[in-house]
Scaffold this motif. Structure first.
Motif, PDB file in Angstrom:
ATOM      1  N   ASP A  70     -11.378 -11.252  -5.479  1.00 18.46           N
ATOM      2  CA  ASP A  70     -10.286 -12.071  -4.945  1.00 18.46           C
ATOM      3  C   ASP A  70      -9.096 -12.099  -5.908  1.00 18.46           C
ATOM      4  OD1 ASP A  70     -11.726 -12.610  -2.664  1.00 18.46           O
ATOM      5  OD2 ASP A  70     -12.281 -14.648  -3.254  1.00 18.46           O
ATOM      6  N   LYS A  71      -9.375 -12.049  -7.196  1.00 18.13           N
ATOM      7  CA  LYS A  71      -8.294 -11.994  -8.183  1.00 18.13           C
ATOM      8  C   LYS A  71      -7.536 -10.676  -8.063  1.00 18.13           C
ATOM      9  CE  LYS A  71     -10.534 -15.040 -11.503  1.00 18.13           C
ATOM     10  NZ  LYS A  71     -11.120 -15.188 -12.840  1.00 18.13           N
ATOM     11  N   GLY A  72      -8.265  -9.604  -7.828  1.00 18.94           N
ATOM     12  CA  GLY A  72      -7.633  -8.302  -7.622  1.00 18.94           C
ATOM     13  C   GLY A  72      -6.796  -8.284  -6.358  1.00 18.94           C
ATOM     14  N   VAL A  73      -7.292  -8.919  -5.297  1.00 16.12           N
ATOM     15  CA  VAL A  73      -6.550  -9.009  -4.040  1.00 16.12           C
ATOM     16  C   VAL A  73      -5.248  -9.777  -4.263  1.00 16.12           C
ATOM     17  CG1 VAL A  73      -6.549 -10.066  -1.737  1.00 16.12           C
ATOM     18  CG2 VAL A  73      -8.544  -8.771  -2.517  1.00 16.12           C
ATOM     19  N   ALA A  74      -5.338 -10.922  -4.920  1.00 10.90           N
ATOM     20  CA  ALA A  74      -4.144 -11.736  -5.177  1.00 10.90           C
ATOM     21  C   ALA A  74      -3.125 -10.981  -6.024  1.00 10.90           C
ATOM     22  CB  ALA A  74      -4.545 -13.048  -5.853  1.00 10.90           C
ATOM     23  N   HIS A  75      -3.606 -10.316  -7.048  1.00  7.33           N
ATOM     24  CA  HIS A  75      -2.715  -9.556  -7.936  1.00  7.33           C
ATOM     25  C   HIS A  75      -2.054  -8.406  -7.168  1.00  7.33           C
ATOM     26  CE1 HIS A  75      -1.533  -8.721 -12.141  1.00  7.33           C
ATOM     27  NE2 HIS A  75      -1.388  -7.490 -11.678  1.00  7.33           N
ATOM     28  N   GLY A  76      -2.842  -7.691  -6.380  1.00  6.61           N
ATOM     29  CA  GLY A  76      -2.318  -6.588  -5.589  1.00  6.61           C
ATOM     30  C   GLY A  76      -1.285  -7.049  -4.574  1.00  6.61           C
ATOM     31  N   LEU A  77      -1.543  -8.180  -3.925  1.00  5.98           N
ATOM     32  CA  LEU A  77      -0.586  -8.707  -2.950  1.00  5.98           C
ATOM     33  C   LEU A  77       0.715  -9.138  -3.618  1.00  5.98           C
ATOM     34  CD1 LEU A  77      -2.805 -10.735  -0.466  1.00  5.98           C
ATOM     35  CD2 LEU A  77      -1.437  -8.692   0.019  1.00  5.98           C
ATOM     36  N   THR A  78       0.614  -9.762  -4.782  1.00  5.76           N
ATOM     37  CA  THR A  78       1.811 -10.162  -5.519  1.00  5.76           C
ATOM     38  C   THR A  78       2.645  -8.936  -5.872  1.00  5.76           C
ATOM     39  OG1 THR A  78       0.690 -12.113  -6.415  1.00  5.76           O
ATOM     40  CG2 THR A  78       2.658 -11.358  -7.585  1.00  5.76           C
ATOM     41  N   LEU A  79       1.983  -7.892  -6.341  1.00  2.29           N
ATOM     42  CA  LEU A  79       2.674  -6.652  -6.672  1.00  2.29           C
ATOM     43  C   LEU A  79       3.305  -6.037  -5.419  1.00  2.29           C
ATOM     44  CD1 LEU A  79       3.440  -4.359  -8.609  1.00  2.29           C
ATOM     45  CD2 LEU A  79       1.181  -3.357  -8.163  1.00  2.29           C
ATOM     46  N   ALA A  80       2.543  -5.950  -4.337  1.00  2.00           N
ATOM     47  CA  ALA A  80       3.038  -5.351  -3.097  1.00  2.00           C
ATOM     48  C   ALA A  80       4.268  -6.096  -2.581  1.00  2.00           C
ATOM     49  CB  ALA A  80       1.938  -5.336  -2.040  1.00  2.00           C
ATOM     50  N   LYS A  81       4.223  -7.412  -2.622  1.00  3.33           N
ATOM     51  CA  LYS A  81       5.364  -8.206  -2.163  1.00  3.33           C
ATOM     52  C   LYS A  81       6.583  -7.939  -3.046  1.00  3.33           C
ATOM     53  CE  LYS A  81       6.852 -12.812  -0.851  1.00  3.33           C
ATOM     54  NZ  LYS A  81       7.373 -12.409   0.441  1.00  3.33           N
ATOM     55  N   GLY A  82       6.374  -7.882  -4.350  1.00  5.64           N
ATOM     56  CA  GLY A  82       7.470  -7.681  -5.292  1.00  5.64           C
ATOM     57  C   GLY A  82       8.148  -6.332  -5.163  1.00  5.64           C
ATOM     58  N   ILE A  83       7.410  -5.329  -4.732  1.00  4.17           N
ATOM     59  CA  ILE A  83       7.995  -3.974  -4.625  1.00  4.17           C
ATOM     60  C   ILE A  83       8.122  -3.516  -3.170  1.00  4.17           C
ATOM     61  CG2 ILE A  83       7.226  -3.286  -6.935  1.00  4.17           C
ATOM     62  CD1 ILE A  83       4.902  -1.774  -5.609  1.00  4.17           C
ATOM     63  N   ASP A  84       7.868  -4.440  -2.249  1.00  5.71           N
ATOM     64  CA  ASP A  84       7.985  -4.168  -0.816  1.00  5.71           C
ATOM     65  C   ASP A  84       7.115  -2.978  -0.392  1.00  5.71           C
ATOM     66  OD1 ASP A  84       8.931  -4.797   1.728  1.00  5.71           O
ATOM     67  OD2 ASP A  84      10.553  -3.324   1.591  1.00  5.71           O
ATOM     68  N   ALA A  85       5.858  -3.020  -0.792  1.00  4.64           N
ATOM     69  CA  ALA A  85       4.912  -1.949  -0.464  1.00  4.64           C
ATOM     70  C   ALA A  85       3.946  -2.408   0.628  1.00  4.64           C
ATOM     71  CB  ALA A  85       4.121  -1.552  -1.708  1.00  4.64           C
ATOM     72  N   ALA A  86       3.448  -1.456   1.390  1.00 11.02           N
ATOM     73  CA  ALA A  86       2.403  -1.720   2.378  1.00 11.02           C
ATOM     74  C   ALA A  86       1.054  -1.714   1.670  1.00 11.02           C
ATOM     75  CB  ALA A  86       2.432  -0.658   3.465  1.00 11.02           C
ATOM     76  N   VAL A  87       0.082  -2.326   2.311  1.00 12.98           N
ATOM     77  CA  VAL A  87      -1.256  -2.448   1.716  1.00 12.98           C
ATOM     78  C   VAL A  87      -2.313  -2.025   2.728  1.00 12.98           C
ATOM     79  CG1 VAL A  87      -2.968  -4.148   0.963  1.00 12.98           C
ATOM     80  CG2 VAL A  87      -0.647  -4.284   0.084  1.00 12.98           C
ATOM     81  N   THR A  88      -3.322  -1.339   2.221  1.00 13.32           N
ATOM     82  CA  THR A  88      -4.550  -1.122   2.982  1.00 13.32           C
ATOM     83  C   THR A  88      -5.668  -1.784   2.193  1.00 13.32           C
ATOM     84  OG1 THR A  88      -3.831   0.976   3.955  1.00 13.32           O
ATOM     85  CG2 THR A  88      -6.199   0.579   3.869  1.00 13.32           C
ATOM     86  N   PHE A  89      -6.345  -2.727   2.824  1.00 13.45           N
ATOM     87  CA  PHE A  89      -7.512  -3.360   2.208  1.00 13.45           C
ATOM     88  C   PHE A  89      -8.747  -2.577   2.617  1.00 13.45           C
ATOM     89  CE2 PHE A  89      -4.717  -7.124   2.533  1.00 13.45           C
ATOM     90  CZ  PHE A  89      -4.766  -7.551   1.216  1.00 13.45           C
ATOM     91  N   VAL A  90      -9.653  -2.401   1.671  1.00 16.99           N
ATOM     92  CA  VAL A  90     -10.906  -1.734   1.990  1.00 16.99           C
ATOM     93  C   VAL A  90     -12.069  -2.527   1.405  1.00 16.99           C
ATOM     94  CG1 VAL A  90     -10.843  -0.188  -0.022  1.00 16.99           C
ATOM     95  CG2 VAL A  90     -12.210   0.439   1.975  1.00 16.99           C
ATOM     96  N   THR A  91     -13.104  -2.648   2.206  1.00 18.14           N
ATOM     97  CA  THR A  91     -14.381  -3.156   1.724  1.00 18.14           C
ATOM     98  C   THR A  91     -15.436  -2.146   2.167  1.00 18.14           C
ATOM     99  OG1 THR A  91     -15.802  -5.117   1.511  1.00 18.14           O
ATOM    100  CG2 THR A  91     -14.962  -4.623   3.722  1.00 18.14           C
ATOM    101  N   VAL A  92     -16.460  -1.995   1.356  1.00 18.68           N
ATOM    102  CA  VAL A  92     -17.446  -0.937   1.595  1.00 18.68           C
ATOM    103  C   VAL A  92     -18.847  -1.532   1.658  1.00 18.68           C
ATOM    104  CG1 VAL A  92     -18.380   1.239   0.719  1.00 18.68           C
ATOM    105  CG2 VAL A  92     -15.972   0.665   0.289  1.00 18.68           C
ATOM    106  N   SER A  93     -19.601  -1.123   2.672  1.00 19.49           N
ATOM    107  CA  SER A  93     -21.010  -1.493   2.789  1.00 19.49           C
ATOM    108  C   SER A  93     -21.842  -0.301   2.353  1.00 19.49           C
ATOM    109  CB  SER A  93     -21.372  -1.857   4.226  1.00 19.49           C
ATOM    110  OG  SER A  93     -20.613  -2.953   4.663  1.00 19.49           O
TER     111      SER A  93
END
Length: 149
Positions: free
Chosen positions: A16-39
């Protein structure tokens, strides 16, 4: 610089910390995101025992159903966070693969230019015994990886 981030999560508090950090970065640089979780695949050693031919099939079905349910929950939480941050996000649940393999394949298939993932920072015997999906991604990727601890 970065236009498409792949953010890997297993739904843990650390991820969750990685998700929050990634979202903050994406918002700051106006980037799109793909979230992935693996089973991961159903553990092979679970097929042993006297009732293996009868019980394992049912256990496999339950395992797959629970993995899908958990994957949906994890990704729904990520999507809600992305929406709240105003970040465009795609959701991907990869089934029956090792996490590092799935992350590497998906980052290439989606044309991502940065992978964001968390790491426990295990060392020594703990890393050897448990393995490190982050270390494997770092070893084999052709794109930058942002590791959040």
């Amino acid at each position: 610089m970065y236009k498409h981030l792949l953010i890997a999560t297993d739904g843990s508090e650390l991820a969750d910390k990685g998700v929050a950090h990634g979202l903050t970065l994406a918002k700051g640089i106006d980037a799109a995101v793909t979230f992935v979780t693996v089973s991961e695949p159903y553990p092979i050693f679970a097929w042993g025992g006297a009732m293996a031919g009868y019980a394992a099939g049912d256990e496999l079905v339950v395992y797959q159903e629970e993995a899908r349910k958990y994957g949906k929950e994890v990704l729904a939480k990520c999507k809600a966070s992305a929406d709240a941050a105003g970040v465009s996000a795609k959701l991907v649940h990869v089934e029956d693969k090792r996490p590092a393999e799935a992350i590497l394949e998906l980052s290439q298939a989606q044309g991502c230019d940065l992978i964001v993932m968390a790491s426990h920072g295990r060392r020594g015997l703990g890393k050897l015994l448990l393995g490190s999906q982050t270390a494997e991604v770092l070893s084999y990727t052709a794109i930058p990886v942002l590791v959040v601890r």
